[in-house]
Design a protein around this motif. Sequence first.
Motif, PDB file in Angstrom:
ATOM      1  N   GLY A  22      -1.505   2.154  -8.295  1.00 48.07           N
ATOM      2  CA  GLY A  22      -1.863   4.113  -8.402  1.00 48.07           C
ATOM      3  C   GLY A  22      -1.756   4.691  -7.148  1.00 48.07           C
ATOM      4  O   GLY A  22      -1.624   6.025  -6.642  1.00 48.07           O
ATOM      5  N   VAL A  23      -3.071   4.676  -6.200  1.00 44.03           N
ATOM      6  CA  VAL A  23      -3.828   4.285  -4.879  1.00 44.03           C
ATOM      7  C   VAL A  23      -2.840   5.098  -4.125  1.00 44.03           C
ATOM      8  O   VAL A  23      -3.177   6.232  -3.607  1.00 44.03           O
ATOM      9  N   THR A  24      -1.821   4.332  -4.195  1.00 43.24           N
ATOM     10  CA  THR A  24      -0.738   4.070  -3.340  1.00 43.24           C
ATOM     11  C   THR A  24       0.677   4.797  -3.600  1.00 43.24           C
ATOM     12  O   THR A  24       1.461   4.939  -3.142  1.00 43.24           O
ATOM     13  N   ASN A  25       0.056   5.160  -4.919  1.00 48.24           N
ATOM     14  CA  ASN A  25       1.960   6.291  -5.602  1.00 48.24           C
ATOM     15  C   ASN A  25       1.359   7.508  -6.432  1.00 48.24           C
ATOM     16  O   ASN A  25       1.852   7.563  -7.308  1.00 48.24           O
ATOM     17  N   GLY A  26       0.592   7.920  -5.056  1.00 47.94           N
ATOM     18  CA  GLY A  26       0.282   9.693  -5.229  1.00 47.94           C
ATOM     19  C   GLY A  26      -1.005   9.500  -6.284  1.00 47.94           C
ATOM     20  O   GLY A  26      -1.219  10.803  -7.040  1.00 47.94           O
ATOM     21  N   LEU A  27      -1.557   8.722  -7.391  1.00 41.47           N
ATOM     22  CA  LEU A  27      -2.835   9.052  -8.030  1.00 41.47           C
ATOM     23  C   LEU A  27      -4.055   9.606  -6.990  1.00 41.47           C
ATOM     24  O   LEU A  27      -4.613  10.573  -7.680  1.00 41.47           O
ATOM     25  N   LEU A  28      -3.701   9.733  -5.971  1.00 37.56           N
ATOM     26  CA  LEU A  28      -4.856  10.523  -5.029  1.00 37.56           C
ATOM     27  C   LEU A  28      -4.472  11.671  -4.354  1.00 37.56           C
ATOM     28  O   LEU A  28      -5.574  12.468  -3.279  1.00 37.56           O
ATOM     29  N   GLY A  29      -2.958  12.031  -4.557  1.00 36.02           N
ATOM     30  CA  GLY A  29      -2.154  13.551  -4.254  1.00 36.02           C
ATOM     31  C   GLY A  29      -2.866  14.879  -4.399  1.00 36.02           C
ATOM     32  O   GLY A  29      -2.699  15.732  -3.214  1.00 36.02           O
ATOM     33  N   ALA A  30      -3.753  14.238  -6.032  1.00 37.59           N
ATOM     34  CA  ALA A  30      -4.322  16.055  -5.866  1.00 37.59           C
ATOM     35  C   ALA A  30      -6.275  16.085  -5.098  1.00 37.59           C
ATOM     36  O   ALA A  30      -6.602  16.977  -5.869  1.00 37.59           O
ATOM     37  N   LEU A  31      -6.337  15.334  -3.990  1.00 35.42           N
ATOM     38  CA  LEU A  31      -7.757  14.439  -4.182  1.00 35.42           C
ATOM     39  C   LEU A  31      -7.779  15.655  -3.081  1.00 35.42           C
ATOM     40  O   LEU A  31      -7.254  15.949  -1.770  1.00 35.42           O
ATOM     41  N   VAL A  40      -7.805  -4.255  -3.713  1.00 33.50           N
ATOM     42  CA  VAL A  40      -6.807  -3.901  -2.721  1.00 33.50           C
ATOM     43  C   VAL A  40      -5.421  -4.263  -2.389  1.00 33.50           C
ATOM     44  O   VAL A  40      -4.279  -4.360  -2.365  1.00 33.50           O
ATOM     45  N   VAL A  41      -5.721  -6.426  -4.225  1.00 35.35           N
ATOM     46  CA  VAL A  41      -3.446  -6.308  -3.661  1.00 35.35           C
ATOM     47  C   VAL A  41      -3.357  -5.559  -4.712  1.00 35.35           C
ATOM     48  O   VAL A  41      -2.139  -5.758  -4.216  1.00 35.35           O
ATOM     49  N   GLY A  42      -3.899  -4.591  -5.950  1.00 30.63           N
ATOM     50  CA  GLY A  42      -2.981  -3.755  -6.211  1.00 30.63           C
ATOM     51  C   GLY A  42      -2.591  -2.520  -5.297  1.00 30.63           C
ATOM     52  O   GLY A  42      -1.763  -2.163  -5.442  1.00 30.63           O
ATOM     53  N   VAL A  43      -3.281  -2.381  -4.357  1.00 36.47           N
ATOM     54  CA  VAL A  43      -3.343  -1.194  -3.072  1.00 36.47           C
ATOM     55  C   VAL A  43      -2.086  -1.841  -2.629  1.00 36.47           C
ATOM     56  O   VAL A  43      -0.644  -1.189  -2.093  1.00 36.47           O
ATOM     57  N   VAL A  44      -2.045  -2.759  -1.474  1.00 39.76           N
ATOM     58  CA  VAL A  44      -1.186  -3.658  -0.880  1.00 39.76           C
ATOM     59  C   VAL A  44       0.247  -3.747  -2.282  1.00 39.76           C
ATOM     60  O   VAL A  44       2.079  -3.400  -1.196  1.00 39.76           O
ATOM     61  N   VAL A  45       0.275  -4.226  -3.251  1.00 37.54           N
ATOM     62  CA  VAL A  45       1.717  -4.047  -3.803  1.00 37.54           C
ATOM     63  C   VAL A  45       1.964  -2.848  -4.251  1.00 37.54           C
ATOM     64  O   VAL A  45       3.390  -2.100  -3.976  1.00 37.54           O
ATOM     65  N   LEU A  89      10.191   2.228 -13.632  1.00 41.98           N
ATOM     66  CA  LEU A  89       7.928   2.121 -13.582  1.00 41.98           C
ATOM     67  C   LEU A  89       7.653   3.456 -13.455  1.00 41.98           C
ATOM     68  O   LEU A  89       7.489   3.686 -11.774  1.00 41.98           O
ATOM     69  N   ASP A  90       6.896   3.968 -14.162  1.00 43.42           N
ATOM     70  CA  ASP A  90       6.250   5.135 -14.072  1.00 43.42           C
ATOM     71  C   ASP A  90       4.476   5.457 -13.976  1.00 43.42           C
ATOM     72  O   ASP A  90       4.207   4.557 -14.701  1.00 43.42           O
TER      73      ASP A  90
END
Length: 430
Positions: free
Chosen positions: A314-323, A9-14, A23-24
């Motif tokens: 990554g979850v809030t920066n496109g990692l789930l974009g192809a889901l 959750v902290v990673g999602v918020v960050v 940063l890629d």
Amino acid sequence: MSAAMVLLVVGVVVGLLPMPQGLDLDPLAIGPQIERITELAVLVALMGVGLAIDRPLRLRDRASWARWSPTWRLLAIGMPITIAGVALLGWGLGLAPAAALLLGAALAPTDPVLAGDVQVGGPHVGPAEPKAEGEGEGAASEAAAPAEGGVDEEAAEAVDEEDDVRFALTSEAGLNDGLAFPFVGASLLIAAGTATSFGSWVGWLAWDLVGKVVIAVVLGAALGAALGRVAFRSKRPTLRLAEQGEPLLAIAALVMAYGLVQVAHGYGFLGVFACGLTLRAAERGHEYHRSMHDVVQRLERLLTLIILLLLGMGVTNGLLGALDWRGVLVALALVFLIRPAAGVLSLRLRPRSPDLPGGLARKEALAAAFFGVRGVGSLYYLAYAAGHEHFPEERWLWSTVAFAIVVSVVVHGVLATPVMGYLERRRTAL
């Protein structure tokens, strides 16, 4: 809430904050970096798991093998069923055979990194309550007198696991991360177009599925036994690290085992676990085991912190974009249907019996079947495979695997404490 949930959750918020320039977080761009950091995290976790397991395994003792029976059943029956179930589901949803098999192999293993809430807490050392005659005999029985600071051999013999569910999940996580490799290799053969003849599959069976496993177990166990003999019973006092309390031997053992097995073309993950397990068997009741486990555990927590924060970002920066709905279906089916069903079939729900060493009661078997946590190992296998062959569905695979990990972290994290607490109270009351 588990620690993994909080970190995620902290990673999602960050990840919602402005990212530093350069940063890629695209897994297709940073695949090699993901492979290396997840590889290190799994290796550290496997050494910790090997050092944490108290239940001895004596090669010439049938009762000892029987007490490990939940582990063997989850590995030999449960994991192949899980791989096949996920692969067939993915293939039915339109994936190419190579991608479907890779998805099954990556998502099948119980993760040693994120499954801490359902695993054993660490090595039990010092005097323990004596067990019934013939029970809990381990490799320590073959050891010489303990080094200074240890306990007598009779007390060491009594050290054993009491929680069969935690033991089953811990030992499974230690072994199946290496045993998933042959199926990842099979997916690479299919992707490369070289799995077109009967001879290629015979070679895969003889070398990838059997040969590399044997190499890993033999070399890892031999190294662990040798290091244990030196650390506890060396004729030179300067080499008896157990007396000096130098816990970094665990890190040295990890590096040596992985390097040795990899050079010999075995499965390094399996070799590290075998090394940790045999190192644990040396002077089983000695405090030194706890010191080594603590060092490994601290390093594991640091690596887990980094990986989960990056995963959340990554979850809030496109990692789930192809889901898509197919990925959601695969993840939910894995967590709620495929893994539990495979676990139930492998553990064969039946009451505990004095004539069935290592048997699980019905509710214990249900818990062991359900808590197959997905995690860092899945990321490693996907990054490893993507670095060796091209998969047209790679971006979809990353999104699906990441979503499956998120679902597992949340679902298993919420349920682990109450379920394991209930089983603990039930076991105490019996």
